[in-house]
Design an enzyme around this catalytic site. Structure first.
Site, PDB file in Angstrom:
ATOM      1  N   GLY A 148      -5.049   4.702  -0.003  1.00 11.63           N
ATOM      2  CA  GLY A 148      -3.896   3.662   1.526  1.00 11.63           C
ATOM      3  C   GLY A 148      -3.736   2.455   0.683  1.00 11.63           C
ATOM      4  N   CYS A 149      -2.882   2.529   1.683  1.00  9.18           N
ATOM      5  CA  CYS A 149      -2.438   0.669   1.505  1.00  9.18           C
ATOM      6  C   CYS A 149      -3.315  -0.432   2.477  1.00  9.18           C
ATOM      7  CB  CYS A 149      -0.791   0.234   1.605  1.00  9.18           C
ATOM      8  SG  CYS A 149      -0.489   0.995   2.762  1.00  9.18           S
ATOM      9  N   TYR A 150      -3.092   0.423   3.643  1.00  9.36           N
ATOM     10  CA  TYR A 150      -3.863  -0.204   5.052  1.00  9.36           C
ATOM     11  C   TYR A 150      -5.627  -0.402   4.169  1.00  9.36           C
ATOM     12  CZ  TYR A 150      -0.604  -0.772   8.434  1.00  9.36           C
ATOM     13  OH  TYR A 150       0.662  -0.967   8.880  1.00  9.36           O
ATOM     14  N   THR A 152      -7.067  -0.336   1.384  1.00 12.29           N
ATOM     15  CA  THR A 152      -6.622  -1.424   0.186  1.00 12.29           C
ATOM     16  C   THR A 152      -7.240  -2.706   1.070  1.00 12.29           C
ATOM     17  OG1 THR A 152      -5.989   0.357  -0.960  1.00 12.29           O
ATOM     18  CG2 THR A 152      -6.321  -2.204  -2.194  1.00 12.29           C
ATOM     19  N   ALA A 153      -6.324  -3.133   1.399  1.00 14.84           N
ATOM     20  CA  ALA A 153      -6.607  -4.641   1.968  1.00 14.84           C
ATOM     21  C   ALA A 153      -7.583  -4.386   3.148  1.00 14.84           C
ATOM     22  CB  ALA A 153      -5.283  -4.777   3.098  1.00 14.84           C
TER      23      ALA A 153
END
Lengths: 343, 343, 343, 343
Positions: A148-150, A152-153
């Site tokens: 997911g995007c969050y 990954t960060a």
């Protein structure tokens, strides 16, 4: 030339996949599907693709998709479960951008996604497609779950601290901020310009689906189960995630800058900024980069890590292609070299 | 490999030139100059360029620049006059993105730019770098004046009507709208986010420097001196120009759609949309395209043409590179093929 | 104290009406209705109203509404037709913010709104609520049709020119630009932040429903049927309309500045700016003002008028309250005195 | 009628003060000063004030200012030091919106503001103008230091936890986000729309001037010296601060919702939202409210408090007027009752 299918190509991760694939020198989008827009030309929906291809959305058909080397799912959760099994049987590899295969424990998935898991038998072989962690397993994978995007960060930001057990794993805070494209191309009041611009708010404080995904990965890195307070916020912009991470150092004499530089020295998609820097989301817009900076304000025992990605690229479609490149023996960043457009 | 110099590389057209040149397979930015930032690394100023090059700004030095095949000027008006002559003497070709060589009549230039013209002797050979009009002269040109942003959008929109004398040339209206990057990277109150966002206004109604430039080109096309009411507006966004053009048809039985399609059939950087379309600025963001639509509302005798470009690309740096490609015998769109990032 | 009902209070004109009414010293919102949100507290939907009232949405009920002195309709077109008649019978006055009673000719209305007109018998008595034109009729009106947002900005801009027959009425151009709130609070893809921000486009070039409304009013002013090319555009901001109007002067020796100042000298909601000014939409945000400037670029025979309003205030809810004030013998700007918040 | 002077009225806190004062029924802005714009009309600079007053900027003159009952300083730090003493001698009370009198320890001030303190003798009597903490001292104060914007949002959020010693004071985290107006109306590249929109970044991670101010107040509340990690971020919008606060609970059985509701029960400018709510900055835009929500995600031992204010109102000019009301015996929220404009 890798022959590619895209299921659910009408959302923002879908159009971003197609933008990247159409410019990729060794991939060819051959089949794009959409239940709602079958029969329409791709460039009627996405005016940036005009002049780039003559693709037409078709109904998702396993036979047509099965003639592809790899199929990407850019679908809401629950859709990939059944179709993935079918495609794998036909020998087509699957890269799933949805959450369907990210969580290893089907019960945890069912708790957070509120529906029965449709393919628990595939969870064992699904590889969590974070190349910075699982580069070894990805080339042979038949089924990759793109993070997911969050996650990954946040994960790339915490990894060095947890792998080397430099911080108290029970006091982690991730204050994350995302542009509105993270909510997708769905027509909903909360994503209207008039609701989301000139405004800032937190959401999902009580619990967000990306929390168990982050914890699963951080547990592996920390070899213990961390505790994380994760608060996402909505930023009045289109693209970009910035995560500000807080952790309590176990050892204050460590050189954090060096730890991060070492950890990511050979990573083509992670850029550790010089000490004292402030990464900006626009510096990665449209790119597959994660840029990171690590601070220790006032020299105290709190580490502050700031991590930025483009949620639609390194947080979704770009990372999916990074996985494809690894799976098909291509250079890892092929098709992902564009420079961010600034301003 | 074309060896390139960029003078004044710290503004928005400068960084856009460098973004495009760094990705261009047959050009190499070798010298970048800046009076104010000499000694600084390029990527310290522009975080998107980090990891792309090790260039350092240097003082503008004719000797160093003179070793380039071509030098771009991305400077305020008045700067290129003197340096261009010097470089041409050394055999280096010049592509000027400023207004210094756009107006053929030095007196007209001096009236609008309020200073003496520094190189009237070069005006004769300077080629107005609108490939859609002057493609024949560009390859041999030593000195190219890249058109302004508004003139590019407005001229490409009016050209077919005026070349074929389909409209009354004395009743032209161009209602143009530009993103804030058109005002450059200069620190000025009017360009602050707090002044320019959530706001819309016209400016320069009494007279804008792009008006004589547009009229000069339209006069050539129309073989008469047209009259144009030109009102620019400031749009609360970063990039993009949309020009809405109004003209009174001389002959109402003409098929305007066909006129536009014929005129631009072989133009790689102009895209005539299907009848009834509405071009959007985001569909050309970061690209060298001009997209156009032509309408005749209610079937009346007023033609409405809508033209969009990215003011920093087709309106400046991309068009400059399109000229460079023509001057050095490269394919016209080399290095200009990127797809707009959307959303 | 005027007892007020609001039908359809869940859209942007609805919440704006309530914001203005809650601060109005002589009006009291007593009944607010919504089909979809009946039973919910108003401040659950609109967080700015928290602490201001305890109103709860109820189903639209003629009996409850009939106990109000006046009922505002902030509904989609077609809804007010039937309910207005019912309320008028009960002696309740009606101020309709929708298009239902704006067009005097039921056939024209049916053509543009694509449905049968539900109350043609009321068209005769409905007053078009533009106080600057119809101030005399409004106090006694039982039924007021509040002008549309574009028609308000465009009409106030053209009025002085047409009333005094200073321009050619067959060559009018209105290039209008609106913030996204003009599209309402409906969940639709085109109004998403990710679609509408960092973008600019025209729409409705082939024909917009506000065109016949504008023409109807301008015809009365000009005592002839004008021809108008009307092109609306979508601006990436929440509130505000700016209309740039172009007209060909019949007499070039006229002092336009003086014409405008005279025409609007006694108008409390119209502000003619000094010669050479550029009105900005933010200068009227949240207010009931129309600010205007008139130019004659280059001294030629084209008049350029720039007109700005807040589309939700002077373009809808504020103008509705201006009408209410006139209908109930209150000072015309009561409750409409707030200063625009800037920046 | 309170006769008011405003020194430094050309910045954003200055124009906001004037907007609020011009609408205040019991205050009258009599003198507005500006070094750079003396002689200009106020409404030439701020178009929203057109029609509201005929004030003209004058040079700052102690004699003219000394005839006011109270003078507000909306100046950069360092300016109020000398002038405040002069005005107090003349019997004029002073409300300083700058940082000049916020820090009680002159040495700490000099460390963070990098210049000698010009009026250490006044620090003893200066009252820190946070009414929720110092309401008792404000009415008699001659000199009030209005809290900074971040300190207001952060302090109001932490107060209940620290006053009642419910959390570990050595593990506080404040992740704060501000709109760009926090950087003022100064022309600087970083505040340009093209730099700050479509972007998100942290800044001042190594140390921000608001940190010692926050710590000073929290120390008083906690009766011990807390440790706070404070990271401010820049949000691509004009107005608003949202602070997300993290603290480790000392006692997990406490009812946080009730603690907050009790603490702020009688505060007219603090609104504790119902459990589970998410405050949004737009809900306080243009108002003097701080809205707060308190969460305990997953029932764990971390408290998460979300606090929103309008940085130019409760974070500056509105709070200044709240202080003025208290100093002059007026109702505390007089002139501060406007409802937020939404959308």
């Amino acid at each position: 030339m890798v022959r590619v299918g895209v299921v659910g190509a009408t959302g923002y991760t879908g159009v971003e996949l197609l933008r990247l694939l159409l410019a990729h020198p060794e991939a060819e989008p051959a089949v794009v599907t959409s239940r709602g827009n079958a029969g329409e030309r791709l460039d009627a929906l996405f005016p940036n693709l005009r002049g780039q291809c003559d693709l037409v959305f078709q109904e998702p058909d396993p036979a047509a998709l099965g003639e592809c080397d790899v199929v990407f799912f850019a679908t809401p959760h629950g859709v990939a479960h059944a179709m993935a099994a079918e495609l794998l049987k036909r020998g087509t590899r699957v890269i799933d951008l949805s959450a369907d295969f990210r969580i290893k424990d089907a019960q945890v998935w069912e708790h957070w996604y509120n529906q029965p898991h449709g393919a628990p038998e595939l969870l064992g072989e699904a590889v969590y497609g974070l190349p910075e962690l699982n580069r070894a397993q990805i080339p042979e994978a038949r089924l990759v779950a793109v993070p997911g995007c969050y996650p990954t960060a946040v994960t790339l930001g915490f990894l060095p601290l947890l792998e080397q057990q430099l911080v108290d794993p029970l006091r982690l805070v991730a204050d994350a901020k995302s542009g509105v494209s993270g909510a997708g191309r769905k027509a909903q009041v909360g994503s209207l310009l008039c609701e989301a611009s000139e405004n800032f708010k937190a959401y999902g404080v009580a619990g967000h689906r990306h929390l168990p995904e982050i914890l699963q990965t951080l547990s592996l890195a920390a070899r213990s189960v961390p505790q994380l307070t994760f608060v996402p916020h909505l930023v009045p912009m289109i693209r970009g995630i910035l995560a500000t991470l807080y952790a309590t150092l176990a050892h204050v004499e460590v050189d954090l800058q060096s730890v991060y530089e070492q950890r990511y020295r050979d990573e083509p998609c992670v850029d550790v900024l010089p000490a004292g820097s402030q990464p900006e989301t626009r510096s990665v817009r449209g790119t597959n980069l994660c840029r990171l900076a690590v601070h220790r304000p006032g020299g105290a025992d709190t580490a502050v890590v700031v991590s930025v990605i483009d949620n639609l690229v390194k947080g979704a479609s770009g990372q999916a292609i990074q996985n494809m490149n690894l799976m098909f023996g291509l250079p890892e960043t092929r098709g992902l070299e564009a420079i961010a457009v600034l301003p």
